[in-house]
Design an enzyme around this catalytic site. Sequence first.
Site, mmCIF file in Angstrom:
data_model
loop_
_atom_site.group_PDB
_atom_site.id
_atom_site.type_symbol
_atom_site.label_atom_id
_atom_site.label_comp_id
_atom_site.label_asym_id
_atom_site.label_seq_id
_atom_site.Cartn_x
_atom_site.Cartn_y
_atom_site.Cartn_z
ATOM 1 N N LEU A 86 0.822 -1.220 0.000
ATOM 2 C CA LEU A 86 0.000 0.000 0.000
ATOM 3 C C LEU A 86 0.846 1.256 0.000
ATOM 4 O O LEU A 86 1.939 1.277 0.583
ATOM 5 C CB LEU A 86 -0.845 0.071 1.276
ATOM 6 C CG LEU A 86 -2.095 -0.751 1.439
ATOM 7 C CD1 LEU A 86 -2.818 -0.281 2.698
ATOM 8 C CD2 LEU A 86 -3.010 -0.616 0.232
ATOM 9 N N LEU A 87 0.279 2.317 -0.572
ATOM 10 C CA LEU A 87 0.901 3.642 -0.496
ATOM 11 C C LEU A 87 -0.080 4.585 0.186
ATOM 12 O O LEU A 87 -1.262 4.623 -0.166
ATOM 13 C CB LEU A 87 1.201 4.155 -1.916
ATOM 14 C CG LEU A 87 1.755 5.578 -2.015
ATOM 15 C CD1 LEU A 87 3.154 5.684 -1.365
ATOM 16 C CD2 LEU A 87 1.832 6.029 -3.486
ATOM 17 N N ASP A 88 0.402 5.350 1.178
ATOM 18 C CA ASP A 88 -0.416 6.368 1.851
ATOM 19 C C ASP A 88 0.204 7.730 1.536
ATOM 20 O O ASP A 88 1.285 8.055 2.029
ATOM 21 C CB ASP A 88 -0.428 6.101 3.365
ATOM 22 C CG ASP A 88 -1.298 7.095 4.132
ATOM 23 O OD1 ASP A 88 -1.859 8.021 3.497
ATOM 24 O OD2 ASP A 88 -1.407 6.950 5.362
ATOM 25 N N TRP A 93 0.870 11.222 11.025
ATOM 26 C CA TRP A 93 1.644 10.553 12.073
ATOM 27 C C TRP A 93 1.524 9.026 11.977
ATOM 28 O O TRP A 93 1.842 8.334 12.936
ATOM 29 C CB TRP A 93 1.225 11.058 13.444
ATOM 30 C CG TRP A 93 1.720 12.459 13.715
ATOM 31 C CD1 TRP A 93 2.950 12.813 14.190
ATOM 32 C CD2 TRP A 93 1.005 13.679 13.525
ATOM 33 N NE1 TRP A 93 3.030 14.184 14.305
ATOM 34 C CE2 TRP A 93 1.862 14.744 13.914
ATOM 35 C CE3 TRP A 93 -0.289 13.993 13.053
ATOM 36 C CZ2 TRP A 93 1.475 16.083 13.850
ATOM 37 C CZ3 TRP A 93 -0.664 15.326 12.996
ATOM 38 C CH2 TRP A 93 0.200 16.351 13.390
ATOM 39 N N THR A 113 5.203 12.034 3.558
ATOM 40 C CA THR A 113 4.825 13.262 4.261
ATOM 41 C C THR A 113 5.865 14.327 3.965
ATOM 42 O O THR A 113 7.015 13.998 3.649
ATOM 43 C CB THR A 113 4.708 13.052 5.786
ATOM 44 O OG1 THR A 113 4.438 14.319 6.416
ATOM 45 C CG2 THR A 113 5.984 12.483 6.410
ATOM 46 N N SER A 115 6.280 16.684 6.372
ATOM 47 C CA SER A 115 6.552 17.200 7.719
ATOM 48 C C SER A 115 7.672 16.391 8.365
ATOM 49 O O SER A 115 7.571 15.167 8.526
ATOM 50 C CB SER A 115 5.269 17.103 8.556
ATOM 51 O OG SER A 115 5.584 16.935 9.926
ATOM 52 N N CYS A 283 -13.734 26.391 11.615
ATOM 53 C CA CYS A 283 -13.919 25.343 10.596
ATOM 54 C C CYS A 283 -15.182 24.529 10.899
ATOM 55 O O CYS A 283 -15.921 24.151 9.986
ATOM 56 C CB CYS A 283 -12.691 24.455 10.499
ATOM 57 S SG CYS A 283 -11.299 25.322 9.771
HETATM 58 C C1 LIG Z 1 -4.111 16.874 7.410
HETATM 59 S S1 LIG Z 1 -2.670 15.857 7.335
HETATM 60 C C2 LIG Z 1 -3.459 14.270 7.171
HETATM 61 C C3 LIG Z 1 -2.586 13.168 7.663
HETATM 62 C C4 LIG Z 1 -3.193 11.784 7.691
HETATM 63 N N1 LIG Z 1 -3.530 11.300 6.378
HETATM 64 C C5 LIG Z 1 -4.374 11.732 8.613
HETATM 65 O O1 LIG Z 1 -5.496 11.548 8.139
HETATM 66 O O2 LIG Z 1 -4.165 11.860 9.815
HETATM 67 C C6 LIG Z 1 -2.002 16.182 5.678
HETATM 68 C C7 LIG Z 1 -0.764 15.378 5.319
HETATM 69 O O3 LIG Z 1 -0.455 15.585 3.938
HETATM 70 C C8 LIG Z 1 0.944 15.681 3.807
HETATM 71 N N2 LIG Z 1 1.251 16.330 2.517
HETATM 72 C C9 LIG Z 1 0.906 17.559 2.085
HETATM 73 N N3 LIG Z 1 1.396 17.796 0.855
HETATM 74 C C10 LIG Z 1 2.058 16.671 0.483
HETATM 75 C C11 LIG Z 1 2.782 16.283 -0.672
HETATM 76 N N4 LIG Z 1 2.937 17.108 -1.709
HETATM 77 N N5 LIG Z 1 3.320 15.041 -0.711
HETATM 78 C C12 LIG Z 1 3.193 14.193 0.342
HETATM 79 N N6 LIG Z 1 2.509 14.507 1.471
HETATM 80 C C13 LIG Z 1 1.959 15.733 1.550
HETATM 81 C C14 LIG Z 1 1.368 16.425 5.037
HETATM 82 O O4 LIG Z 1 2.763 16.315 5.259
HETATM 83 C C15 LIG Z 1 0.508 15.731 6.080
HETATM 84 O O5 LIG Z 1 1.135 14.534 6.476
#
Ligand SMILES: C[S@@+](CC[C@H](N)C(=O)[O-])C[C@H]1O[C@@H](n2cnc3c(N)ncnc32)[C@H](O)[C@@H]1O
Length: 310
Positions: A86-88, A93, A113, A115, A283
């Site tokens: 899988l790819l997320d 976190w 990510t 971050s 929000c």
């Molecule tokens: C609101 S958080 C959601 C994190 C997680 N999917 C969750 O539901 O808890 C948005 C995530 O998207 C990542 N993100 C934003 N732009 C990205 C990019 N261009 N490539 C990879 N990840 C990205 C951020 O680093 C962060 O981890």
Amino acid sequence: MTTTIDGAADTDGTDTIGTSAADIEFHYDLGNDFYALWLDETLSYSAAVWDGIDRAEPDTAALPRAQRAKLDLHLDLAGAAPGARLLDVGCGWGGLLDRAVRTGRAAEATGLTLSRAQHAHVRSLGLPGVDVRLESWDAHRSGRPYDGIVSVGAFEHFATADMDAAARLAAYRAYFDRCHGWLRPGARMSLQTIAYDGVTGGDGPVGAFVAAEVFPGAVLPRLGEIVLASDPYFAVTVVRASAEDYARTLGAWSARLLRARTEAERLVGPDGYYRYRRYLRACEVTFLRGAATLYRIGFRRRDEPLRPAG
Ligand SMILES: C[S@@+](CC[C@H](N)C(=O)[O-])C[C@H]1O[C@@H](n2cnc3c(N)ncnc32)[C@H](O)[C@@H]1O
């Protein structure tokens, strides 16, 4: 350095056509301990699934269950199954990566990510089969096909507010093109994103506050843009809209943050605490008013891409 939509100017994995790595860090690197105070134990930072969760139970207590239901829904939509790879995209976190490998619904899970704090946190978990990368989706390469892709709450960062409609469509289309290339034939994919639902989008006082002080460099898509961008590469199998799911999640986060006020102020100062309280409440009201909504979309990869319609 800025990356062009064809990816030609990549210099490192964090260059991106959407929200810059610096803007991502401004929000997500405020401190893992701060986020842990008010998110649930899976550290999910996106709308939970509240179906079947009775209002008699406080939402603050039910939040971890609602978040696990959200993770499972996305694993289902992406066709996760024992042995899967899988790819997320935008793994936060690592809650979904953790759930996928711990429940045996994936043998290998890669998370992306931008971050640094999230990247360090997921690495520190030492999850077997999990590979987390500090890398933008547009820099990602994979030697082997994935069986499924999940992206939850990240699409809002895949374009920027200064792009016009054509540039946004090109950025979104580049994302779906990449996903098509990464997946094996017949594979499934899921996407969760906030989207504009009102006549105007983002230009009111809440939009201005969020853009300036909370999520610089992000922009919300509209459902039509997602469908137009994905259509050449994917057939849509499911669309679920639920503004209420986000309003309820934001309400639970607000209440948890309020309860943790003293510790939150110690970690991010009174101004930081107040900014987050305002953002979460603003929000929540935006979803309750119907100015924005939440989509969960399931896709099936087309064997042969179609010619783009727009
Ligand atoms: C609101 S958080 C959601 C994190 C997680 N999917 C969750 O539901 O808890 C948005 C995530 O998207 C990542 N993100 C934003 N732009 C990205 C990019 N261009 N490539 C990879 N990840 C990205 C951020 O680093 C962060 O981890």
